[in-house]
Design an enzyme around this catalytic site. Structure first.
Site, PDB file in Angstrom:
ATOM      1  N   LYS A 138       1.761   4.781  -0.444  1.00  0.00           N
ATOM      2  CA  LYS A 138       1.432   5.303   0.892  1.00  0.00           C
ATOM      3  C   LYS A 138       2.467   6.349   1.247  1.00  0.00           C
ATOM      4  O   LYS A 138       3.596   6.298   0.767  1.00  0.00           O
ATOM      5  CB  LYS A 138       1.479   4.181   1.931  1.00  0.00           C
TER       6      LYS A 138
HETATM    7  N1  GLU Z   1      -5.899   5.515   3.951  1.00  0.00           N
HETATM    8  C1  GLU Z   1      -6.988   4.725   3.458  1.00  0.00           C
HETATM    9  C2  GLU Z   1      -6.570   3.278   3.341  1.00  0.00           C
HETATM   10  O1  GLU Z   1      -5.689   2.812   4.033  1.00  0.00           O
HETATM   11  C3  GLU Z   1      -7.590   5.312   2.176  1.00  0.00           C
HETATM   12  C4  GLU Z   1      -6.648   5.411   1.013  1.00  0.00           C
HETATM   13  C5  GLU Z   1      -7.209   6.182  -0.167  1.00  0.00           C
HETATM   14  O2  GLU Z   1      -8.339   6.595  -0.131  1.00  0.00           O
HETATM   15  O3  GLU Z   1      -6.448   6.362  -1.131  1.00  0.00           O
HETATM   16  O4  GLU Z   1      -7.155   2.510   2.610  1.00  0.00           O
END
Ligand code: GLU
Length: 425
Positions: free
Chosen positions: A115
């Site tokens: 993240k």
């Molecule tokens: N931000 C989204 C999540 O928390 C999508 C992450 C992604 O597509 O890599 O799952």
């Protein structure tokens, strides 16, 4: 100082990371021989903190703090979004990265977890400043991302345009157009059909699976939604299209309630003009803290973490809580909800539709062959329904809450890979 914490965290700032660790503790007794490897999940693999200097439109220079955390890479490259928010901190990004590890493994996607984020209020920036911020951040984290290393995507306050700038910046820096470095791109430059609504659609699919098990009707089900961003908006439209009634919506401006239902398409169009939620004429305004106690069947927190707490969990009347956001429910609040007979569909399952279609996007980019929207939506439905079925079965067989069951399934996959790969050197 808590000796369990890495030295770079102080007790008072751990927040979501402490919550993630508590969830990991709850799964430990159910992991059998793999429990010996569990500490691997308590330590992010890599945390990168970057300085992001930005030339502002008035000529001044400002510095913002950015992060990219790669929590785990046992089953594949890092994968997870990038958020722009004034409250982003390292422990928050660590927790969000940890949840991505669990989420990706829960759906059996061949990824680890990662993240990123920048501590900033993007609403204060012009479009040109936002572009410079994004490009410099991408360049700074360029030493750890890549289609085979770690693949960012949208999260809170980032979107297709931000992904387009990230893809362009990375591509220029490596000297080759590299669509697979990010997902959630515009369709015209290698994005996937169906990605925009995928997280909200996933909330609906997982809720539908649970309602079938619980004997609840979708037709006429009353849904209250916190957050009307990418997730809440899409979920509202899809629930509505399948006969449910959106009875309440809360966003940063306030809370709206209409027991006869709010049309999410009309509300979305109204908000797109820049109007405030509170000025929407076809619903009644209620106080924010009344939201949790509103009479409804399904509660869909789709904003930020730490929303359902011991302060409001007892007021919730919904049978089903669908975690569209990451980490919206504290472990203690979850205990209250479960004791009151509610079913909590955990974030790592309920909001996994986004990263599942991100995976489809990445596969399409790797093969340069694109699928139809119908194909995407059918594959998404199958992937989530299969994951739900497996997790539900573990929950029934071992008498565990769905979150713990999801963690058992996911952590077993991660730790199995970890055990097989062994420790280097
Ligand atoms: N931000 C989204 C999540 O928390 C999508 C992450 C992604 O597509 O890599 O799952």
């Amino acid at each position: 100082m808590n000796s369990q914490l890495p030295s770079y965290l102080h007790d008072e700032q751990v927040g979501p990371w402490a919550m993630y660790l508590e969830q990991i503790e709850r799964v430990r007794p159910h992991l059998g021989r793999l429990a010996t490897w569990i500490d691997t999940l308590r330590h992010p693999k890599r945390c990168l903190i970057v300085d992001v200097p930005v030339r502002m439109d008035d000529g001044s220079l400002r510095h913002f703090e950015g992060y990219r955390v790669q929590h785990n890479a046992s089953r594949g490259p890092g994968k997870g979004g990038v958020r722009y928010h004034p409250q982003v901190t390292l422990p928050e990004v660590m927790a969000l990265a940890g949840w991505m590890t669990v989420k990706n493994a829960a759906i059996n996607l061949p990824y680890g977890g990662a993240k990123g984020g920048i501590r900033i209020d993007p609403g204060q920036l012009s479009l040109a400043e936002l572009e410079r911020l994004t490009r410099r951040y991408t360049s700074e984290i360029g030493i750890v991302i890549g289609p085979d290393r770690d693949i960012p995507a949208p999260d809170v306050n980032t979107n297709e345009q931000v992904m387009a700038w990230m893809m362009d910046t990375y591509s220029i820096n490596v000297g080759a157009t590299s669509p697979g470095v990010v997902t959630g791109k515009p369709v015209s430059m290698g994005g996937s059909l169906g990605r925009r609504d995928a997280t909200g659609r996933g909330c609906f699919i997982i809720a539908r699976c649970a309602m079938e098990k619980l004997g609840l009707q979708m037709e006429g089900a009353r849904v209250a939604i916190q957050g009307f961003g990418n997730v809440g908006n899409a979920a509202a439209r899809i629930f509505h299209a399948h006969g449910a009634q959106i009875v309440a919506v809360q966003d940063v401006a306030g809370t709206l309630y209409n027991p006869r239902g709010i049309d999410p398409v009309a509300l979305g169009e109204f908000l797109a003009t820049g109007a405030s939620l509170l000025d929407y004429p076809y619903a009644e305004r209620v106080a924010n803290d009344e939201f949790w106690g509103l009479d409804c069947d399904v509660m869909l927190p789709a904003a930020l973490e730490n929303q359902i707490t011991t302060a409001n969990a007892g007021a919730i009347r919904a049978r089903l809580i669908v975690e569209g956001a990451n980490g919206p429910t504290t472990p203690q609040a979850e205990d209250i909800l479960l004791a009151n007979g509610a079913t909590v569909l955990p974030d790592v399952l309920a909001n996994a539709g986004g990263v599942t279609v991100s995976y489809f996007e990445w596969v399409q980019n790797a093969s340069s062959y694109f699928w139809t929207e119908q194909d995407i939506n059918e594959r998404l439905d199958r992937a989530l329904a299969d994951a739900f079925r497996g997790i539900w079965q573990v929950s029934v067989d071992r008498k565990l809450p769905l979150r713990t069951a999801a963690f058992v399934v996911a952590c077993s996959r991660v730790l199995e890979a970890r055990a097989l790969r062994g420790v280097y050197p």
